[in-house]
Design a protein around this motif. Structure first.
Motif, PDB file in Angstrom:
ATOM      1  N   ARG A  13       0.826  -1.197   0.000  1.00  0.00           N
ATOM      2  CA  ARG A  13       0.000   0.000   0.000  1.00  0.00           C
ATOM      3  C   ARG A  13       0.868   1.258   0.000  1.00  0.00           C
ATOM      4  O   ARG A  13       0.557   2.258  -0.653  1.00  0.00           O
ATOM      5  N   THR A  14       1.981   1.199   0.728  1.00  0.00           N
ATOM      6  CA  THR A  14       2.890   2.336   0.784  1.00  0.00           C
ATOM      7  C   THR A  14       3.447   2.659  -0.596  1.00  0.00           C
ATOM      8  O   THR A  14       3.552   3.829  -0.991  1.00  0.00           O
ATOM      9  N   ALA A  17       0.738   4.240  -2.635  1.00  0.00           N
ATOM     10  CA  ALA A  17       0.490   5.598  -2.136  1.00  0.00           C
ATOM     11  C   ALA A  17       1.553   6.566  -2.640  1.00  0.00           C
ATOM     12  O   ALA A  17       1.246   7.721  -2.980  1.00  0.00           O
ATOM     13  N   ALA A  20       0.636   7.484  -6.084  1.00  0.00           N
ATOM     14  CA  ALA A  20      -0.458   8.451  -6.079  1.00  0.00           C
ATOM     15  C   ALA A  20       0.028   9.845  -5.715  1.00  0.00           C
ATOM     16  O   ALA A  20      -0.367  10.851  -6.334  1.00  0.00           O
ATOM     17  N   ASP A  21       0.883   9.919  -4.722  1.00  0.00           N
ATOM     18  CA  ASP A  21       1.391  11.227  -4.291  1.00  0.00           C
ATOM     19  C   ASP A  21       2.214  11.890  -5.389  1.00  0.00           C
ATOM     20  O   ASP A  21       2.201  13.119  -5.535  1.00  0.00           O
ATOM     21  N   LEU A  63      -8.427  11.523  -6.285  1.00  0.00           N
ATOM     22  CA  LEU A  63      -7.234  10.877  -5.742  1.00  0.00           C
ATOM     23  C   LEU A  63      -6.881  11.432  -4.369  1.00  0.00           C
ATOM     24  O   LEU A  63      -6.527  10.678  -3.449  1.00  0.00           O
ATOM     25  N   ALA A  64      -6.972  12.740  -4.216  1.00  0.00           N
ATOM     26  CA  ALA A  64      -6.706  13.341  -2.908  1.00  0.00           C
ATOM     27  C   ALA A  64      -7.670  12.790  -1.860  1.00  0.00           C
ATOM     28  O   ALA A  64      -7.279  12.497  -0.718  1.00  0.00           O
ATOM     29  N   ARG A  67      -6.713   9.329  -0.710  1.00  0.00           N
ATOM     30  CA  ARG A  67      -5.561   9.371   0.201  1.00  0.00           C
ATOM     31  C   ARG A  67      -6.005   9.784   1.607  1.00  0.00           C
ATOM     32  O   ARG A  67      -5.593   9.189   2.613  1.00  0.00           O
ATOM     33  N   GLU A  71      -6.196   7.230   5.065  1.00  0.00           N
ATOM     34  CA  GLU A  71      -5.305   7.558   6.192  1.00  0.00           C
ATOM     35  C   GLU A  71      -6.083   8.126   7.362  1.00  0.00           C
ATOM     36  O   GLU A  71      -5.493   8.691   8.288  1.00  0.00           O
ATOM     37  N   ASP A  75      -2.870  14.042   7.052  1.00  0.00           N
ATOM     38  CA  ASP A  75      -2.747  14.881   5.857  1.00  0.00           C
ATOM     39  C   ASP A  75      -1.451  15.684   5.892  1.00  0.00           C
ATOM     40  O   ASP A  75      -1.474  16.924   6.002  1.00  0.00           O
ATOM     41  N   SER A 343      -7.466   8.092 -11.654  1.00  0.00           N
ATOM     42  CA  SER A 343      -7.479   8.037 -10.187  1.00  0.00           C
ATOM     43  C   SER A 343      -8.328   6.888  -9.669  1.00  0.00           C
ATOM     44  O   SER A 343      -8.043   6.325  -8.602  1.00  0.00           O
ATOM     45  N   LEU A 349      -6.547   2.756  -2.239  1.00  0.00           N
ATOM     46  CA  LEU A 349      -5.890   3.546  -1.200  1.00  0.00           C
ATOM     47  C   LEU A 349      -6.883   4.137  -0.218  1.00  0.00           C
ATOM     48  O   LEU A 349      -6.499   4.550   0.878  1.00  0.00           O
TER      49      LEU A 349
END
Length: 643
Positions: A13-14, A17, A20-21, A63-64, A67, A71, A75, A343, A349
């Motif tokens: 997942r990391t 992520a 994605a970032d 996508l934001a 995320r 989480e 943020d 996305s 995610l």
């Protein structure tokens, strides 16, 4: 990266992520001062710069939001604050960077759904922290869709369901009639074995997964969805159970359509959304259907396929293209922000690291285990995947983005006889007016090729061996081939050059040419294609056809594509057409073909092959008493009745 190197659990997942970032950071420099518009570089799309900027905001907001949700609001890069600021400016009708409104341009209705979905998904960290006046403006902006009669009869119905569900949950306007009407439309799109058509036509493509299955899987998780459904006279629990069952069956076919290298099928419109093709597998995780380890493997492998091919580019941007920027892949509605619908392929995610989709042991895809042979009834496809090279092919006798009897032009994205995870249909300008690859056409004296859109599917089934053969497959009674048949009233067409491109075939003035019956026997990397041309009884004197041409796969570097004659009284002229930059895949493409002149009486047949290595032998064909008997290169035999 190799195809199995993504670990399970938090580390997998990391890595996703981080990908994605990178996408979010790549788009960030192109935000307007207020943050309401994200206008990516490049020539404006067909709907103009203002719509491009709205798309850039709304689709990166997806996508934001994933995320933030995954989480639990953590943020570190300030996503919530940035997008809240953009929301405040975009909904302010007096702001110079305001958004195009749904009543001003239909595309805003699509983007409104992304805004509403993420405002619901991130409610504690964005919506609840907005000032009352921004909340009020947002409700007013989204509320303009309520009662709007201008929603197309396709996947767009879900955009309004999502928006109105959110609006109702925050005390905004809501129409039970709208939701009831849109749910009824969704039910009309339902087809056998888990498929949806994207509207009333034979429109089968990635929208089945990344829209028509995705939103029903997410809708029950929205605040107040059960109440919204009840107001519309629907029981959400019963509907969700039916949708989950439908999705579970669709995933059987969807998993079989992923190549071993993670490549999705290159078929249908909006291909620039790329790894949005992973969305139905994450939908399965949300809905609690399918095997979590296999769903994760399919989704992450699709994303990794594009990452391994340089997506995004060094600047971190998604462009109009596939592996690299390629503008002709765009439809009229595609703009610089459109590719960020990808996305959806990172939806996983939004699920926490503790979710079983992240913790389950990995499981192989169907093509990893062995050859795959299946019939997808709704689209009229034979799915044939080969374990040795990891390529998935479909032979298409049921999809053309039209209805039976239509006489428009063929769309290369829908009406070709074959699509695969390793090839693209030819998509240059000529391909829209004169089909070549994966086609059966009549030619006139000027060399114009006919179209088959509006054809009739007459048969699609798996066929068992005709006699015992000494091998494990036949001993179990497993099928040796798939058999499909269709008949087209072939027609030449003068295309209307002013018609907008939405991915379907071009309209125009058609001229009848003759009736073509095509039968495909499919096994492994081979298709045996039988063709017969006859007159159309209702057209006593069609325009004269001077030749019949059968085209094979348009193959790029590293692929072998052949067309070999198997049957016919006259030997055909055989040739190849090589084109540069005619597909979104790298390198030139070569399409083999066989041409018969004059047009033959009775059946002709060819063997059509696509693989990464040359064929070891070729099929043999015999016709006896209305049957085709094929002996495959390994000695297995298949018979099929001919229409």
């Amino acid at each position: 990266m190799t195809r199995h190197d993504l670990p399970t659990g938090p580390e997998a997942r990391t890595r996703l992520a981080a990908y994605a970032d990178r996408l979010l950071e790549g788009a960030r420099p192109y935000a307007s001062p207020s943050g309401s518009l994200i206008t990516l570089p490049g020539r404006p799309g067909g709907y103009g710069t203002a719509v491009d900027g709205l798309e850039g905001f709304a689709r990166t907001f997806l996508l934001a939001g994933f995320r933030l949700a995954g989480e639990d609001g953590a943020d570190p890069t300030g996503l919530a604050e940035r997008y809240a600021a953009g929301l405040a400016a975009g909904t302010d009708s007096t702001h110079p960077e305001r958004w195009t409104r749904p009543e001003e341009h239909a595309q805003a209705k699509v983007e409104a759904a992304s805004l509403a979905l993420i405002l619901d998904m991130t409610r504690p960290w964005i919506w609840d922290r907005l000032s009352p006046d921004v909340q009020e403006r947002t409700v007013e902006y989204l509320g303009s869709v309520v009662g709007d009669p201008g929603y197309p009869d396709n996947n767009w119905v879900w955009f309004r369901i999502v928006v109105e569900t959110f609006l109702r949950s925050v005390g905004g306007p809501f129409s039970a009639d709208d939701v009831a009407r849109d749910l009824a439309a969704h039910d009309r799109f339902r087809r056998p074995d888990g498929w949806f058509a994207d509207g009333p036509e034979r429109s089968f493509d990635h929208y089945t997964g990344w829209a028509l299955h995705l939103y029903p899987a997410l809708w029950p998780h929205m605040s107040g969805a059960a109440e919204a459904a009840a107001a519309a006279g629907d029981d959400l629990s019963l509907r969700s159970a039916a949708d989950r069952e439908h999705l579970a069956r669709y995933l059987d076919d969807a998993l079989a359509l992923v190549g071993a290298d993670g490549a999705p099928l290159v078929q249908g419109r909006s291909l620039t959304y790329r790894f949005a093709a992973a969305a139905p597998f994450w939908a399965g995780a949300y809905a609690g259907v399918g095997r979590p380890g296999q769903l994760r493997e399919a989704a992450t492998r699709i994303v990794r396929h594009f990452a391994d091919h340089g997506v995004p580019g060094p600047d971190g941007l998604l462009t109009l293209g596939w592996h690299h920027p390629w503008r002709p892949i765009a439809q009229r509605y595609s703009g610089t922000g459109s590719p960020y619908w990808a996305s959806k392929g990172l939806l996983g995610l939004a699920l926490p690291a503790s979710h079983e989709v992240w913790t389950a042991a990995p499981e192989p895809l169907p093509v990893d285990v062995g050859d795959v042979l299946a019939i997808a009834k709704a689209p009229g496809w034979a799915i044939s995947a080969t374990h040795d090279d990891g390529v998935v092919r479909v032979i298409n006798h049921g999809t053309d983005h039209a209805v039976p009897g239509a006489d428009g032009g063929d769309s290369p994205l829908y009406a070709r006889f074959g699509y695969s995870t390793a090839t693209s249909p030819l998509l240059d300008a000529e391909a829209w007016s004169s089909p070549l690859d994966q086609s059966v056409v009549l030619l006139d004296a000027a060399g114009r090729a006919t179209h088959r859109t509006g054809f009739e599917l007459s048969h699609a089934s798996l066929v068992e061996p005709v006699e015992p053969v000494e091998n494990e497959t036949s001993a179990t009674g497993a099928p040796t081939a798939a058999v499909l048949a269709s008949t087209a009233d072939a027609h030449w067409i003068e295309v209307d050059p002013t018609a907008p491109d939405h991915g379907s075939g071009r309209p125009g003035t058609s001229t009848p040419a003759g009736r073509i019956t095509t039968v495909s026997l499919v096994r492994g990397a081979w298709e045996v294609r039988l063709v017969r041309v006859s007159a159309q009884p209702e057209i006593p004197e069609p325009a004269e056809a001077t030749a019949l041409r059968i085209g094979g796969w348009a193959a790029g570097p590293g692929l072998v594509s052949t067309v070999v004659p198997l049957l016919g009284d006259v030997a055909p002229v055989r040739g190849e057409t090589t084109l540069d930059d005619a597909t979104p895949l790298a390198g030139p493409t070569t399409t083999p073909w066989s041409r018969y002149a004059p047009v033959p009486d009775g059946w002709v047949a060819v063997g059509i092959y696509l693989a990464r290595t040359p064929a070891l032998g070729q099929p043999r064909l015999e016709l006896t008493a209305g049957q085709a008997a094929v002996t495959w290169p390994d000695g297995k035999q298949t018979t099929a009745n001919l229409p």
